[in-house]
Design a protein around this motif. Structure first.
Motif, PDB file in Angstrom:
ATOM      1  N   LEU A 110       0.997  -0.945  -0.049  1.00 53.53           N
ATOM      2  CA  LEU A 110       0.062  -0.012   0.002  1.00 53.53           C
ATOM      3  C   LEU A 110       1.092   1.219  -0.062  1.00 53.53           C
ATOM      4  CD1 LEU A 110      -3.035   1.111   0.175  1.00 53.53           C
ATOM      5  CD2 LEU A 110      -2.637   0.948   2.919  1.00 53.53           C
ATOM      6  N   VAL A 111       0.825   1.843  -1.084  1.00 54.39           N
ATOM      7  CA  VAL A 111       1.796   3.141  -1.114  1.00 54.39           C
ATOM      8  C   VAL A 111       0.983   4.322  -0.811  1.00 54.39           C
ATOM      9  CG1 VAL A 111       3.314   4.496  -2.768  1.00 54.39           C
ATOM     10  CG2 VAL A 111       2.735   2.186  -2.950  1.00 54.39           C
ATOM     11  N   ARG A 112       1.896   5.164   0.088  1.00 54.36           N
ATOM     12  CA  ARG A 112       1.277   6.511   0.784  1.00 54.36           C
ATOM     13  C   ARG A 112       2.250   7.339   0.220  1.00 54.36           C
ATOM     14  NH1 ARG A 112      -2.894   5.718   4.481  1.00 54.36           N
ATOM     15  NH2 ARG A 112      -3.125   3.527   5.215  1.00 54.36           N
ATOM     16  N   MET A 113       1.909   8.811  -0.239  1.00 53.89           N
ATOM     17  CA  MET A 113       2.765   9.965  -0.533  1.00 53.89           C
ATOM     18  C   MET A 113       2.003  11.003   0.158  1.00 53.89           C
ATOM     19  SD  MET A 113       3.393   9.794  -4.727  1.00 53.89           S
ATOM     20  CE  MET A 113       4.089   8.080  -5.356  1.00 53.89           C
ATOM     21  N   GLY A 114       2.938  11.398   1.151  1.00 54.69           N
ATOM     22  CA  GLY A 114       2.524  12.602   2.139  1.00 54.69           C
ATOM     23  C   GLY A 114       1.470  12.116   3.061  1.00 54.69           C
ATOM     24  N   GLY A 115       1.406  10.625   3.376  1.00 57.50           N
ATOM     25  CA  GLY A 115       0.428  10.167   4.179  1.00 57.50           C
ATOM     26  C   GLY A 115      -0.807   9.917   3.685  1.00 57.50           C
ATOM     27  N   GLU A 116      -1.173  10.205   2.296  1.00 57.97           N
ATOM     28  CA  GLU A 116      -2.277   9.738   1.636  1.00 57.97           C
ATOM     29  C   GLU A 116      -1.879   8.719   0.774  1.00 57.97           C
ATOM     30  OE1 GLU A 116      -5.216  11.394   2.211  1.00 57.97           O
ATOM     31  OE2 GLU A 116      -4.259  12.729   3.503  1.00 57.97           O
ATOM     32  N   ILE A 117      -3.079   7.619   0.738  1.00 54.32           N
ATOM     33  CA  ILE A 117      -3.071   6.428  -0.348  1.00 54.32           C
ATOM     34  C   ILE A 117      -2.972   7.069  -1.667  1.00 54.32           C
ATOM     35  CG2 ILE A 117      -4.100   4.700  -1.207  1.00 54.32           C
ATOM     36  CD1 ILE A 117      -5.530   4.186   1.408  1.00 54.32           C
ATOM     37  N   ASP A 118      -1.705   6.746  -2.264  1.00 54.64           N
ATOM     38  CA  ASP A 118      -1.505   6.773  -3.581  1.00 54.64           C
ATOM     39  C   ASP A 118      -2.043   5.839  -4.491  1.00 54.64           C
ATOM     40  OD1 ASP A 118      -0.094   8.553  -5.841  1.00 54.64           O
ATOM     41  OD2 ASP A 118       0.833   6.577  -6.068  1.00 54.64           O
ATOM     42  N   GLY A 119      -2.001   4.464  -4.009  1.00 53.85           N
ATOM     43  CA  GLY A 119      -2.161   3.297  -4.556  1.00 53.85           C
ATOM     44  C   GLY A 119      -1.686   2.109  -4.116  1.00 53.85           C
ATOM     45  N   VAL A 120      -1.939   1.182  -5.104  1.00 51.96           N
ATOM     46  CA  VAL A 120      -1.412  -0.453  -4.360  1.00 51.96           C
ATOM     47  C   VAL A 120      -0.736  -0.973  -5.256  1.00 51.96           C
ATOM     48  CG1 VAL A 120      -3.388  -0.724  -2.768  1.00 51.96           C
ATOM     49  CG2 VAL A 120      -3.385  -1.645  -5.117  1.00 51.96           C
ATOM     50  N   MET A 121       0.416  -1.500  -4.933  1.00 49.63           N
ATOM     51  CA  MET A 121       1.304  -2.400  -6.168  1.00 49.63           C
ATOM     52  C   MET A 121       1.555  -3.646  -5.598  1.00 49.63           C
ATOM     53  SD  MET A 121       5.292  -1.248  -6.998  1.00 49.63           S
ATOM     54  CE  MET A 121       4.894   0.426  -7.472  1.00 49.63           C
ATOM     55  N   ALA A 122       0.908  -4.591  -6.523  1.00 54.86           N
ATOM     56  CA  ALA A 122       1.154  -6.179  -6.296  1.00 54.86           C
ATOM     57  C   ALA A 122       2.240  -6.466  -7.289  1.00 54.86           C
ATOM     58  CB  ALA A 122      -0.257  -6.714  -6.937  1.00 54.86           C
TER      59      ALA A 122
END
Length: 298
Positions: A254-266
């Motif tokens: 689960l990728v966050r940028m600046g604390g916000e969810i940016d996306g998911v990477m399987a």
């Protein structure tokens, strides 16, 4: 839907709900559409003469398949106009999904992308036969084809999928070690560390849906993928964090940028290297990544 605990129609539907959702999701590759299919199935179920239904599970699977197949034919046209690469809608799955090799493979990003190359009918037949082991006569009722035709479709679809099916024979310890190395490389932006964990022919697919920035086509090769990651990290304002999780039965972040969810990477792993990266950034596809979606083949 009635919430009466003693309502036989509700009890029967809820008993099979997770199975019906799994069928619809594997046919469609889209969780929101699968939920819509379940609602349509429920409406038909409550209208049916249930006294004449000998096998409730088979009846419900048949309705679900027909509804999903109709929707998939419409979605195929919609996906042709999709901006950039299209990836299945990711699902946060429970650890027991990853431990069930058959279920994990059937919902993996890599295999579901292979299923996208089938026709709608081929996909429905393949899913029902190869994943859920439903007999040909019952499948023929679900897709409105003769049993003989269903056998031919199943054979053609199986041959097509087998030629493209990703290999899955990785221990949890191997996956964990690869993920830790990749996580460290991404968070530090170290291109050499990225190269060491990526397979030479690794493929990165990213799905922004025209809403968020993403590569319009798959990026192939370790050097190109590492360069893209390193360049993207340098452009980000704020902190990037990657939280290990399980998406569609595969290891993921689960990728966050600046604390916000940016996306998911399987991630797909083979021979201690990453062979596939599937990065979903389209916010419309991220509604099922923070709470577990129950899946089952039975």
């Amino acid at each position: 839907m009635s919430d009466g605990a003693t309502d036989p129609a509700t009890e029967a539907f809820l008993a099979h709900r997770n199975l019906l959702f799994t069928v619809a999701y594997e046919v469609l590759g889209a969780a929101a559409d699968a939920e819509d299919v379940l609602q349509e199935t429920w409406l038909q179920w409550v209208k049916a003469d249930r006294g004449q239904v000998r096998d409730q599970r088979a009846f419900l699977v048949r309705i679900t398949t027909r509804q999903a197949l109709n929707r998939l034919r419409t979605m195929k046209r919609r996906r042709e106009a999709y901006v950039g690469s299209w990836l299945p809608e990711p699902l946060l799955t429970a650890p027991d999904v990853a431990e069930d090799a058959e279920l994990a493979e059937s919902v993996s990003m890599a295999l579901m992308l292979v299923l996208e190359t089938l026709t709608p009918t081929e996909r429905a037949v393949f899913v029902l036969r190869e994943v859920f082991d439903i007999d040909y006569d019952e499948i023929s009722n679900a897709v409105d084809k003769s049993p003989a035709a269903v056998r031919q479709i199943a054979h053609r679809a199986r041959r097509h999928v087998d030629a493209r099916r990703p290999r899955r024979a990785v221990s949890s310890n191997e996956s964990r070690a690869v993920l830790e190395s990749f996580q460290c490389a991404v968070e530090t932006g170290d291109p050499q560390a990225l190269l060491e964990v990526l397979a030479p022919d690794v493929v990165l697919m990213s799905d922004g849906g025209g809403i968020k920035h993403a590569a319009l086509r798959p990026v192939t090769g370790a050097e190109r993928v590492a360069r893209m990651f390193a360049g993207g990290i340098r452009k980000v304002e704020g902190t990037i964090t990657t939280e290990p999780t399980v998406i569609n039965g595969d290891p993921a972040f689960l990728v966050r940028m600046g604390g916000e969810i940016d996306g998911v990477m399987a991630i797909s792993v083979e021979n201690s290297r990453i062979t596939g990266l599937f990065y979903v950034r389209n916010p419309e596809k991220l509604t099922h990544v923070t709470s577990v979606t129950p899946l089952t083949l039975r």
